[in-house]
Design a protein around this motif. Structure first.
Motif, PDB file in Angstrom:
ATOM      1  N   ASP A 179      27.127  14.828  45.637  1.00 25.53           N
ATOM      2  CA  ASP A 179      26.708  14.071  45.001  1.00 25.53           C
ATOM      3  C   ASP A 179      26.783  14.023  43.492  1.00 25.53           C
ATOM      4  N   VAL A 180      25.671  16.050  43.592  1.00 25.36           N
ATOM      5  CA  VAL A 180      25.342  16.618  42.148  1.00 25.36           C
ATOM      6  C   VAL A 180      25.134  17.752  42.562  1.00 25.36           C
ATOM      7  N   VAL A 181      25.754  18.725  41.492  1.00 24.98           N
ATOM      8  CA  VAL A 181      25.751  19.663  41.698  1.00 24.98           C
ATOM      9  C   VAL A 181      24.672  20.039  40.675  1.00 24.98           C
ATOM     10  N   LEU A 182      23.556  20.628  40.647  1.00 25.12           N
ATOM     11  CA  LEU A 182      23.003  20.974  39.638  1.00 25.12           C
ATOM     12  C   LEU A 182      23.624  23.747  39.294  1.00 25.12           C
ATOM     13  N   PHE A 183      23.897  22.765  38.311  1.00 25.06           N
ATOM     14  CA  PHE A 183      24.793  24.480  37.682  1.00 25.06           C
ATOM     15  C   PHE A 183      23.966  25.768  36.911  1.00 25.06           C
ATOM     16  N   GLU A 184      22.653  26.562  37.068  1.00 24.04           N
ATOM     17  CA  GLU A 184      21.771  26.874  37.034  1.00 24.04           C
ATOM     18  C   GLU A 184      21.833  28.170  36.400  1.00 24.04           C
ATOM     19  N   GLY A 185      21.909  28.420  34.935  1.00 25.28           N
ATOM     20  CA  GLY A 185      21.975  30.420  34.460  1.00 25.28           C
ATOM     21  C   GLY A 185      21.493  30.476  33.060  1.00 25.28           C
ATOM     22  N   TRP A 186      21.894  31.932  32.887  1.00 26.36           N
ATOM     23  CA  TRP A 186      20.282  31.638  32.033  1.00 26.36           C
ATOM     24  C   TRP A 186      21.442  31.579  30.284  1.00 26.36           C
ATOM     25  N   CYS A 187      22.874  31.831  30.879  1.00 27.73           N
ATOM     26  CA  CYS A 187      23.829  31.836  29.554  1.00 27.73           C
ATOM     27  C   CYS A 187      24.957  30.475  29.698  1.00 27.73           C
ATOM     28  N   VAL A 188      24.483  29.634  30.947  1.00 25.03           N
ATOM     29  CA  VAL A 188      25.420  28.365  31.394  1.00 25.03           C
ATOM     30  C   VAL A 188      25.544  27.726  30.256  1.00 25.03           C
ATOM     31  N   GLY A 189      26.396  27.427  29.707  1.00 21.73           N
ATOM     32  CA  GLY A 189      26.480  26.759  28.638  1.00 21.73           C
ATOM     33  C   GLY A 189      26.991  26.913  27.214  1.00 21.73           C
ATOM     34  N   ALA A 190      26.537  28.996  27.258  1.00 23.70           N
ATOM     35  CA  ALA A 190      26.867  29.187  25.738  1.00 23.70           C
ATOM     36  C   ALA A 190      27.744  29.131  25.176  1.00 23.70           C
ATOM     37  N   PRO A 191      27.964  28.372  23.574  1.00 26.22           N
ATOM     38  CA  PRO A 191      28.855  29.032  23.218  1.00 26.22           C
ATOM     39  C   PRO A 191      29.424  29.879  22.453  1.00 26.22           C
ATOM     40  N   PRO A 192      30.177  30.392  21.306  1.00 22.26           N
ATOM     41  CA  PRO A 192      30.258  32.102  20.962  1.00 22.26           C
ATOM     42  C   PRO A 192      29.741  31.548  20.403  1.00 22.26           C
ATOM     43  N   MET A 193      29.450  33.055  19.172  1.00 23.80           N
ATOM     44  CA  MET A 193      28.581  33.565  18.433  1.00 23.80           C
ATOM     45  C   MET A 193      29.033  33.751  17.719  1.00 23.80           C
ATOM     46  N   THR A 194      28.975  33.135  15.729  1.00 28.27           N
ATOM     47  CA  THR A 194      28.727  32.919  14.710  1.00 28.27           C
ATOM     48  C   THR A 194      28.939  34.285  13.834  1.00 28.27           C
ATOM     49  N   GLU A 195      27.092  34.485  14.213  1.00 31.80           N
ATOM     50  CA  GLU A 195      26.646  35.251  13.147  1.00 31.80           C
ATOM     51  C   GLU A 195      26.396  36.928  13.449  1.00 31.80           C
ATOM     52  N   GLY A 196      27.060  37.600  12.731  1.00 42.06           N
ATOM     53  CA  GLY A 196      26.156  39.002  12.498  1.00 42.06           C
ATOM     54  C   GLY A 196      26.295  40.011  13.819  1.00 42.06           C
ATOM     55  N   MET A 197      27.887  39.613  14.058  1.00 36.19           N
ATOM     56  CA  MET A 197      28.935  40.873  14.855  1.00 36.19           C
ATOM     57  C   MET A 197      28.886  41.708  14.533  1.00 36.19           C
ATOM     58  N   ASP A 198      29.070  42.300  13.337  1.00 34.41           N
ATOM     59  CA  ASP A 198      28.697  42.734  12.853  1.00 34.41           C
ATOM     60  C   ASP A 198      28.889  44.319  12.696  1.00 34.41           C
ATOM     61  N   LYS A 199      26.872  44.003  12.984  1.00 33.99           N
ATOM     62  CA  LYS A 199      25.984  45.175  13.199  1.00 33.99           C
ATOM     63  C   LYS A 199      25.797  45.139  14.437  1.00 33.99           C
ATOM     64  N   PRO A 200      25.062  46.438  15.057  1.00 37.87           N
ATOM     65  CA  PRO A 200      24.054  46.437  16.124  1.00 37.87           C
ATOM     66  C   PRO A 200      22.135  45.405  15.958  1.00 37.87           C
ATOM     67  N   LEU A 201      22.734  45.337  16.989  1.00 40.11           N
ATOM     68  CA  LEU A 201      21.428  43.911  16.764  1.00 40.11           C
ATOM     69  C   LEU A 201      19.589  44.793  17.469  1.00 40.11           C
ATOM     70  N   ASN A 202      19.984  45.195  18.189  1.00 40.43           N
ATOM     71  CA  ASN A 202      18.788  46.276  18.852  1.00 40.43           C
ATOM     72  C   ASN A 202      19.384  47.753  19.234  1.00 40.43           C
ATOM     73  N   ASN A 203      18.330  48.584  19.580  1.00 40.92           N
ATOM     74  CA  ASN A 203      18.819  49.792  19.826  1.00 40.92           C
ATOM     75  C   ASN A 203      19.660  50.463  21.388  1.00 40.92           C
ATOM     76  N   LEU A 204      19.617  49.782  22.069  1.00 38.22           N
ATOM     77  CA  LEU A 204      20.283  49.651  23.026  1.00 38.22           C
ATOM     78  C   LEU A 204      22.379  49.335  22.572  1.00 38.22           C
ATOM     79  N   GLU A 205      22.552  48.790  21.529  1.00 38.44           N
ATOM     80  CA  GLU A 205      23.634  48.208  20.632  1.00 38.44           C
ATOM     81  C   GLU A 205      23.987  49.000  19.629  1.00 38.44           C
ATOM     82  N   ALA A 206      22.891  49.609  19.028  1.00 40.52           N
ATOM     83  CA  ALA A 206      23.429  51.053  18.197  1.00 40.52           C
ATOM     84  C   ALA A 206      23.487  51.736  18.894  1.00 40.52           C
ATOM     85  N   GLU A 207      22.872  52.524  19.848  1.00 41.31           N
ATOM     86  CA  GLU A 207      23.351  53.634  20.914  1.00 41.31           C
ATOM     87  C   GLU A 207      24.797  53.686  21.344  1.00 41.31           C
ATOM     88  N   MET A 208      25.283  51.865  22.031  1.00 42.34           N
ATOM     89  CA  MET A 208      26.122  52.173  23.264  1.00 42.34           C
ATOM     90  C   MET A 208      27.163  51.258  22.429  1.00 42.34           C
TER      91      MET A 208
END
Length: 326
Positions: A179-208
């Protein structure tokens, strides 16, 4: 999905006064099994029962399950919340409710490493879109929708402590019809990102990910197969953290609970498996994989979700917003 939203007046919902008392033991059991704070049972009348009652009125009996997406930053309490709601729907409203976690849809470790070899090593780390078996998930949802009386199917289970999918014998068994499905997750329902994609956000992105291959591939997947997966959702609920700064503390608390209950979880097998519980230092780096999309969702999901639960730093729900009813 419903678009117009406001605070919901629960005084219009008529619930037997004995229901809260009757379900209290069931909720206490659920919290105990999850090693969750036992005091959460005190939210029965203000949170769990009203939301369960509201959901019960949205169910389309005999026409397939109502699929409710439940998203929120890591460690905010989604799994506990959904488990409690599911138990209440089952026991208090005579509805066959199941919890499906996006985390259980992770690709096998072997397949993640293969995809990482084809793209970027960053995809060897589970978490972001690109590390789930979306085609498998879609086929499971299609089968679930058609599950009839007496029919049984299994959903995969993922074991984070070994960073791989559990054996089929340990998968979740679901009986139809649902009758009911509770579909859970940290990024469930996430829409695409639209801003800031041209630059690394943190140290991990800068390195890798200095060239942006990883983050742009994640975004392409959100625009493609993940959009198809999230289109299965009938109603979307979002648990809003007060800020990104609290997310590490919540996730660290979650990891320490896992660490303290490893023996309860694995029993006599504990000495025979290669556990992957993260230290606080490892977790801080791991969280950087989630940071970009988590910040994006904290910014956009309150206006996109049908139901909004606002949390304080202690993870208490301090405000709720529901769709306007016509």
């Amino acid at each position: 999905m419903l678009k117009q939203q406001s605070k919901f007046d629960f005084t219009n919902l008529s619930m037997p006064s004995s229901l809260s008392h009757r379900l209290r033991f069931d909720v206490e059991q659920t919290l105990s099994c999850l090693y969750a704070d036992a005091s959460l049972v005190d939210q029965m009348d203000e949170l769990y029962l009203p939301f369960s009652n509201w959901l019960s009125q949205k169910v389309h009996l005999g026409k397939g399950p109502l699929i409710v997406g439940v998203g929120g930053a890591q460690g905010c309490g989604k799994t506990t919340f959904c488990s409690v709601i599911s138990r209440i729907l089952n026991k208090g409203f005579d509805l066959n409710s199941v919890v499906i976690s996006l985390d259980d849809m992770y690709s096998t470790r072997h397949d993640r490493l293969k995809f990482a070899d084809e793209t970027t090593p960053m995809f060897s780390v589970r978490g972001v879109p690109g590390t789930h078996d979306v085609s498998f998930a879609l086929s499971l949802f299609e089968r679930l929708k058609d599950l009839k009386e007496g029919e049984v199917m299994k959903f995969p289970r993922f074991d984070k402590s070994i960073d791989d999918r559990k054996s089929v014998q340990l998968w979740q068994e679901i009986q139809g019809p649902v009758d009911v499905v509770l579909f859970e997750g940290w990024c469930v329902g996430a829409p695409p990102m639209t801003e800031g994609m041209d630059k690394p956000l943190n140290n991990l992105e800068a390195e890798m990910d200095a060239d942006g291959v990883w983050r742009n591939t994640v975004n392409e997947l959100l625009q493609g197969v993940y959009k198809s997966l999230f289109s299965q959702i009938d109603l979307m609920a979002w648990m809003q953290a007060p800020s990104y700064d609290v997310v590490y503390e919540w996730r660290n608390k979650q990891e320490r609970v896992l660490e303290s209950h490893l023996h309860d979880i694995h029993g006599i097998l504990l000495d025979t498996i290669d556990l992957k519980v993260m230290s606080s230092k490892e977790l801080k780096r791991f969280m950087q994989y989630y940071e970009r999309l988590t910040r994006h969702m904290l910014a956009v999901m309150p206006s996109k979700a049908d139901v909004l639960f606002k949390l304080n730093e202690k993870q208490d729900v301090v405000d709720m917003r529901f769709p306007i009813e016509h």
